[in-house]
Design a protein around this motif. Structure first.
Motif, mmCIF file in Angstrom:
data_model
loop_
_atom_site.group_PDB
_atom_site.id
_atom_site.type_symbol
_atom_site.label_atom_id
_atom_site.label_comp_id
_atom_site.label_asym_id
_atom_site.label_seq_id
_atom_site.Cartn_x
_atom_site.Cartn_y
_atom_site.Cartn_z
ATOM 1 N N TYR A 1 -1.222 0.157 13.990
ATOM 2 C CA TYR A 1 0.430 -0.334 13.970
ATOM 3 C C TYR A 1 0.692 -1.099 15.177
ATOM 4 O O TYR A 1 0.418 -0.704 16.299
ATOM 5 C CB TYR A 1 1.175 0.599 13.860
ATOM 6 N N LYS B 1 8.754 -2.872 6.996
ATOM 7 C CA LYS B 1 7.322 -3.302 7.473
ATOM 8 C C LYS B 1 6.913 -4.600 7.127
ATOM 9 O O LYS B 1 7.270 -5.191 5.836
ATOM 10 C CB LYS B 1 6.514 -2.187 7.012
ATOM 11 N N SER C 1 -9.945 2.984 -1.766
ATOM 12 C CA SER C 1 -10.369 3.836 -0.665
ATOM 13 C C SER C 1 -11.185 3.166 0.182
ATOM 14 O O SER C 1 -11.570 3.834 1.326
ATOM 15 C CB SER C 1 -10.751 5.022 -1.431
ATOM 16 N N LEU D 1 -6.823 2.975 5.720
ATOM 17 C CA LEU D 1 -6.282 3.561 6.601
ATOM 18 C C LEU D 1 -4.662 3.713 6.307
ATOM 19 O O LEU D 1 -4.038 4.804 6.543
ATOM 20 C CB LEU D 1 -6.062 2.637 8.082
ATOM 21 N N ASP D 2 -4.144 2.849 5.441
ATOM 22 C CA ASP D 2 -2.734 3.133 5.064
ATOM 23 C C ASP D 2 -2.396 2.044 3.919
ATOM 24 O O ASP D 2 -3.369 1.128 3.857
ATOM 25 C CB ASP D 2 -1.720 2.863 6.343
ATOM 26 N N ARG D 3 -1.476 2.242 3.348
ATOM 27 C CA ARG D 3 -1.048 1.223 2.237
ATOM 28 C C ARG D 3 0.394 1.110 2.167
ATOM 29 O O ARG D 3 1.141 2.354 2.236
ATOM 30 C CB ARG D 3 -1.667 1.566 1.075
ATOM 31 N N GLY D 4 1.051 0.278 1.498
ATOM 32 C CA GLY D 4 2.262 -0.058 1.167
ATOM 33 C C GLY D 4 2.098 -0.405 -0.210
ATOM 34 O O GLY D 4 1.236 -0.252 -0.861
ATOM 35 N N ILE E 1 -2.577 -3.258 1.809
ATOM 36 C CA ILE E 1 -3.334 -2.075 2.285
ATOM 37 C C ILE E 1 -3.826 -2.571 3.962
ATOM 38 O O ILE E 1 -3.859 -3.721 4.222
ATOM 39 C CB ILE E 1 -4.645 -1.731 1.330
ATOM 40 N N TYR F 1 -7.197 -1.249 6.481
ATOM 41 C CA TYR F 1 -8.435 -0.734 6.388
ATOM 42 C C TYR F 1 -9.313 -0.799 7.568
ATOM 43 O O TYR F 1 -9.002 -2.031 8.254
ATOM 44 C CB TYR F 1 -9.158 -1.066 4.993
#
Length: 362
Positions: A17, A79, A214, A243-246, A250, A252
């Motif tokens: 981030y 974001k 994933s 690692l994260d997604r909206g 994504i 990664y």
């Protein structure tokens, strides 16, 4: 306060981030949206000069020139997912370095822009004197902007940021720091302009795989050949972990390993990668994008870098997109779901490199 970090380090150490520095100076950014000109598919271009001076025979000074591209891959209310890619200038043209991704606050993602409302009224003052702000005219490429100049000094060095008060875009960044071996590292980055990428799928729904992806594992080859010599082919593998997604992006972690030519252990290279609809050559194409494409179709031409992005092949089982520059060519092979399951990249010149990896499992 804005940290004084050399540009090369600033880019290389981007975390998952983005650690925006502007909200520490303008707290209102925490509750503001992105500027109205920030959209998916937007590209910011910067000219970058870096140099390390001083040292000795073992650690001589070095300098380089490059073009930095910052792409807005996805934009949500709070974001923004971004991709940054450096194109380093060499004698035979621009050579793109692997892109890195990050997710930041929509109001000031990565400090590449700020919602311009924070520049109205009286500018905040730092009681310590470490950070100073000045309103001033600023000229870039023959255009004069009403700007805010922010300078921060610390024991690590000096950093200067200049923002356009009308749009909030970052116009310039200059840094000067002292390295661990007592050399001086300097960088100057200047705004060249912005444009929208010509991608026919902009505005389309994201790929449904964004909600379920994933990771993946890929294998292939890494071939190096020097002019006049025989090519050497090594094994290569890639692993990716989400690692994260909206809803539209994504993020990664991708680790690439080239098999060592000696018994010494391989040295993996890890980077953070982002994917979203406003992207060329991403891991996923938006849902239904393939239906809008035809073989040979030019999708985008970049007059600044000489890059052409086009449809190299279409068919019932997927398609191939290609980015061609004077010194490099990259092909992305997509299956019927819009997932990139093969990547081929070639760089030409005195030292030629060809990478060919295919996804083995997800």
């Amino acid at each position: 306060m804005l940290p004084a970090v050399a540009l090369c380090a600033y880019l290389a150490l981007q975390p998952v981030y983005a650690q925006e520095s502007l909200p520490a100076v303008f707290p209102a950014l925490a509750n503001l949206p992105a500027p109205d000109w920030v959209r998916e598919g937007l590209r910011l271009n910067y000219h970058v000069m870096t140099a390390t001076v001083g040292g000795n025979q073992d650690t001589p000074g070095v300098a380089g020139e490059s073009i930095l591209q910052v792409d807005v891959l996805a934009l949500e209310r709070t974001k923004a997912a971004l991709q940054t890619r450096m194109m380093v200038r060499a004698s035979d043209g621009l050579h793109p370095y692997p892109a890195t991704g990050m997710v930041g606050m929509a109001s000031c993602a990565g400090d590449w822009w700020a919602n311009p409302s924070v520049f109205t009224g009286t500018l905040p003052r730092d009681p310590t004197g470490a950070t100073t702000m000045t309103r001033m005219p600023y000229n870039v490429a023959g255009q004069t902007y009403d700007a805010v100049r922010i300078e921060h000094k610390s024991d690590r060095g000096t950093g200067i940021w200049v923002f356009d008060t009308k749009t909030g875009v970052l116009l310039s960044m200059q840094t000067s720091t002292v390295t661990g071996d007592n050399r001086k590292q300097q960088s100057v980055m200047t705004f060249l302009g912005m444009r929208m990428l010509q991608l026919p799928w902009l505005g389309m729904p994201p790929n449904p795989l964004i909600a379920t992806f994933s990771g993946f594992y890929a294998q292939g080859s890494y071939q190096v050949s020097v002019a006049g010599g025989s090519p050497v082919t090594l094994g290569m593998s890639m692993q990716a972990q989400i690692l994260d997604r909206g809803t539209r992006w994504i993020l990664y972690r991708q680790t690439s390993t080239v098999t060592a030519a000696t018994p010494m252990p391989a040295n993996p290279d890890t980077s953070i990668v982002a994917c979203g609809p406003g992207q060329m050559g991403g891991l996923l194409l938006p849902a239904g994008a393939a239906a809008r494409l035809s073989q040979g179709q030019t999708l985008d031409t970049d007059t600044l870098t000489g890059a052409r992005y086009y449809v190299a092949q279409t068919g019932p089982h997927g398609l191939v997109l290609c980015e061609e520059l004077p010194a490099t060519t990259t092909w992305w092979h997509y299956d019927g779901r819009g997932f990139c399951d093969r990547l081929i990249s070639e760089s030409r010149g005195f030292t030629a490199i060809r990478i060919d990896v295919m996804v083995q499992g997800r």
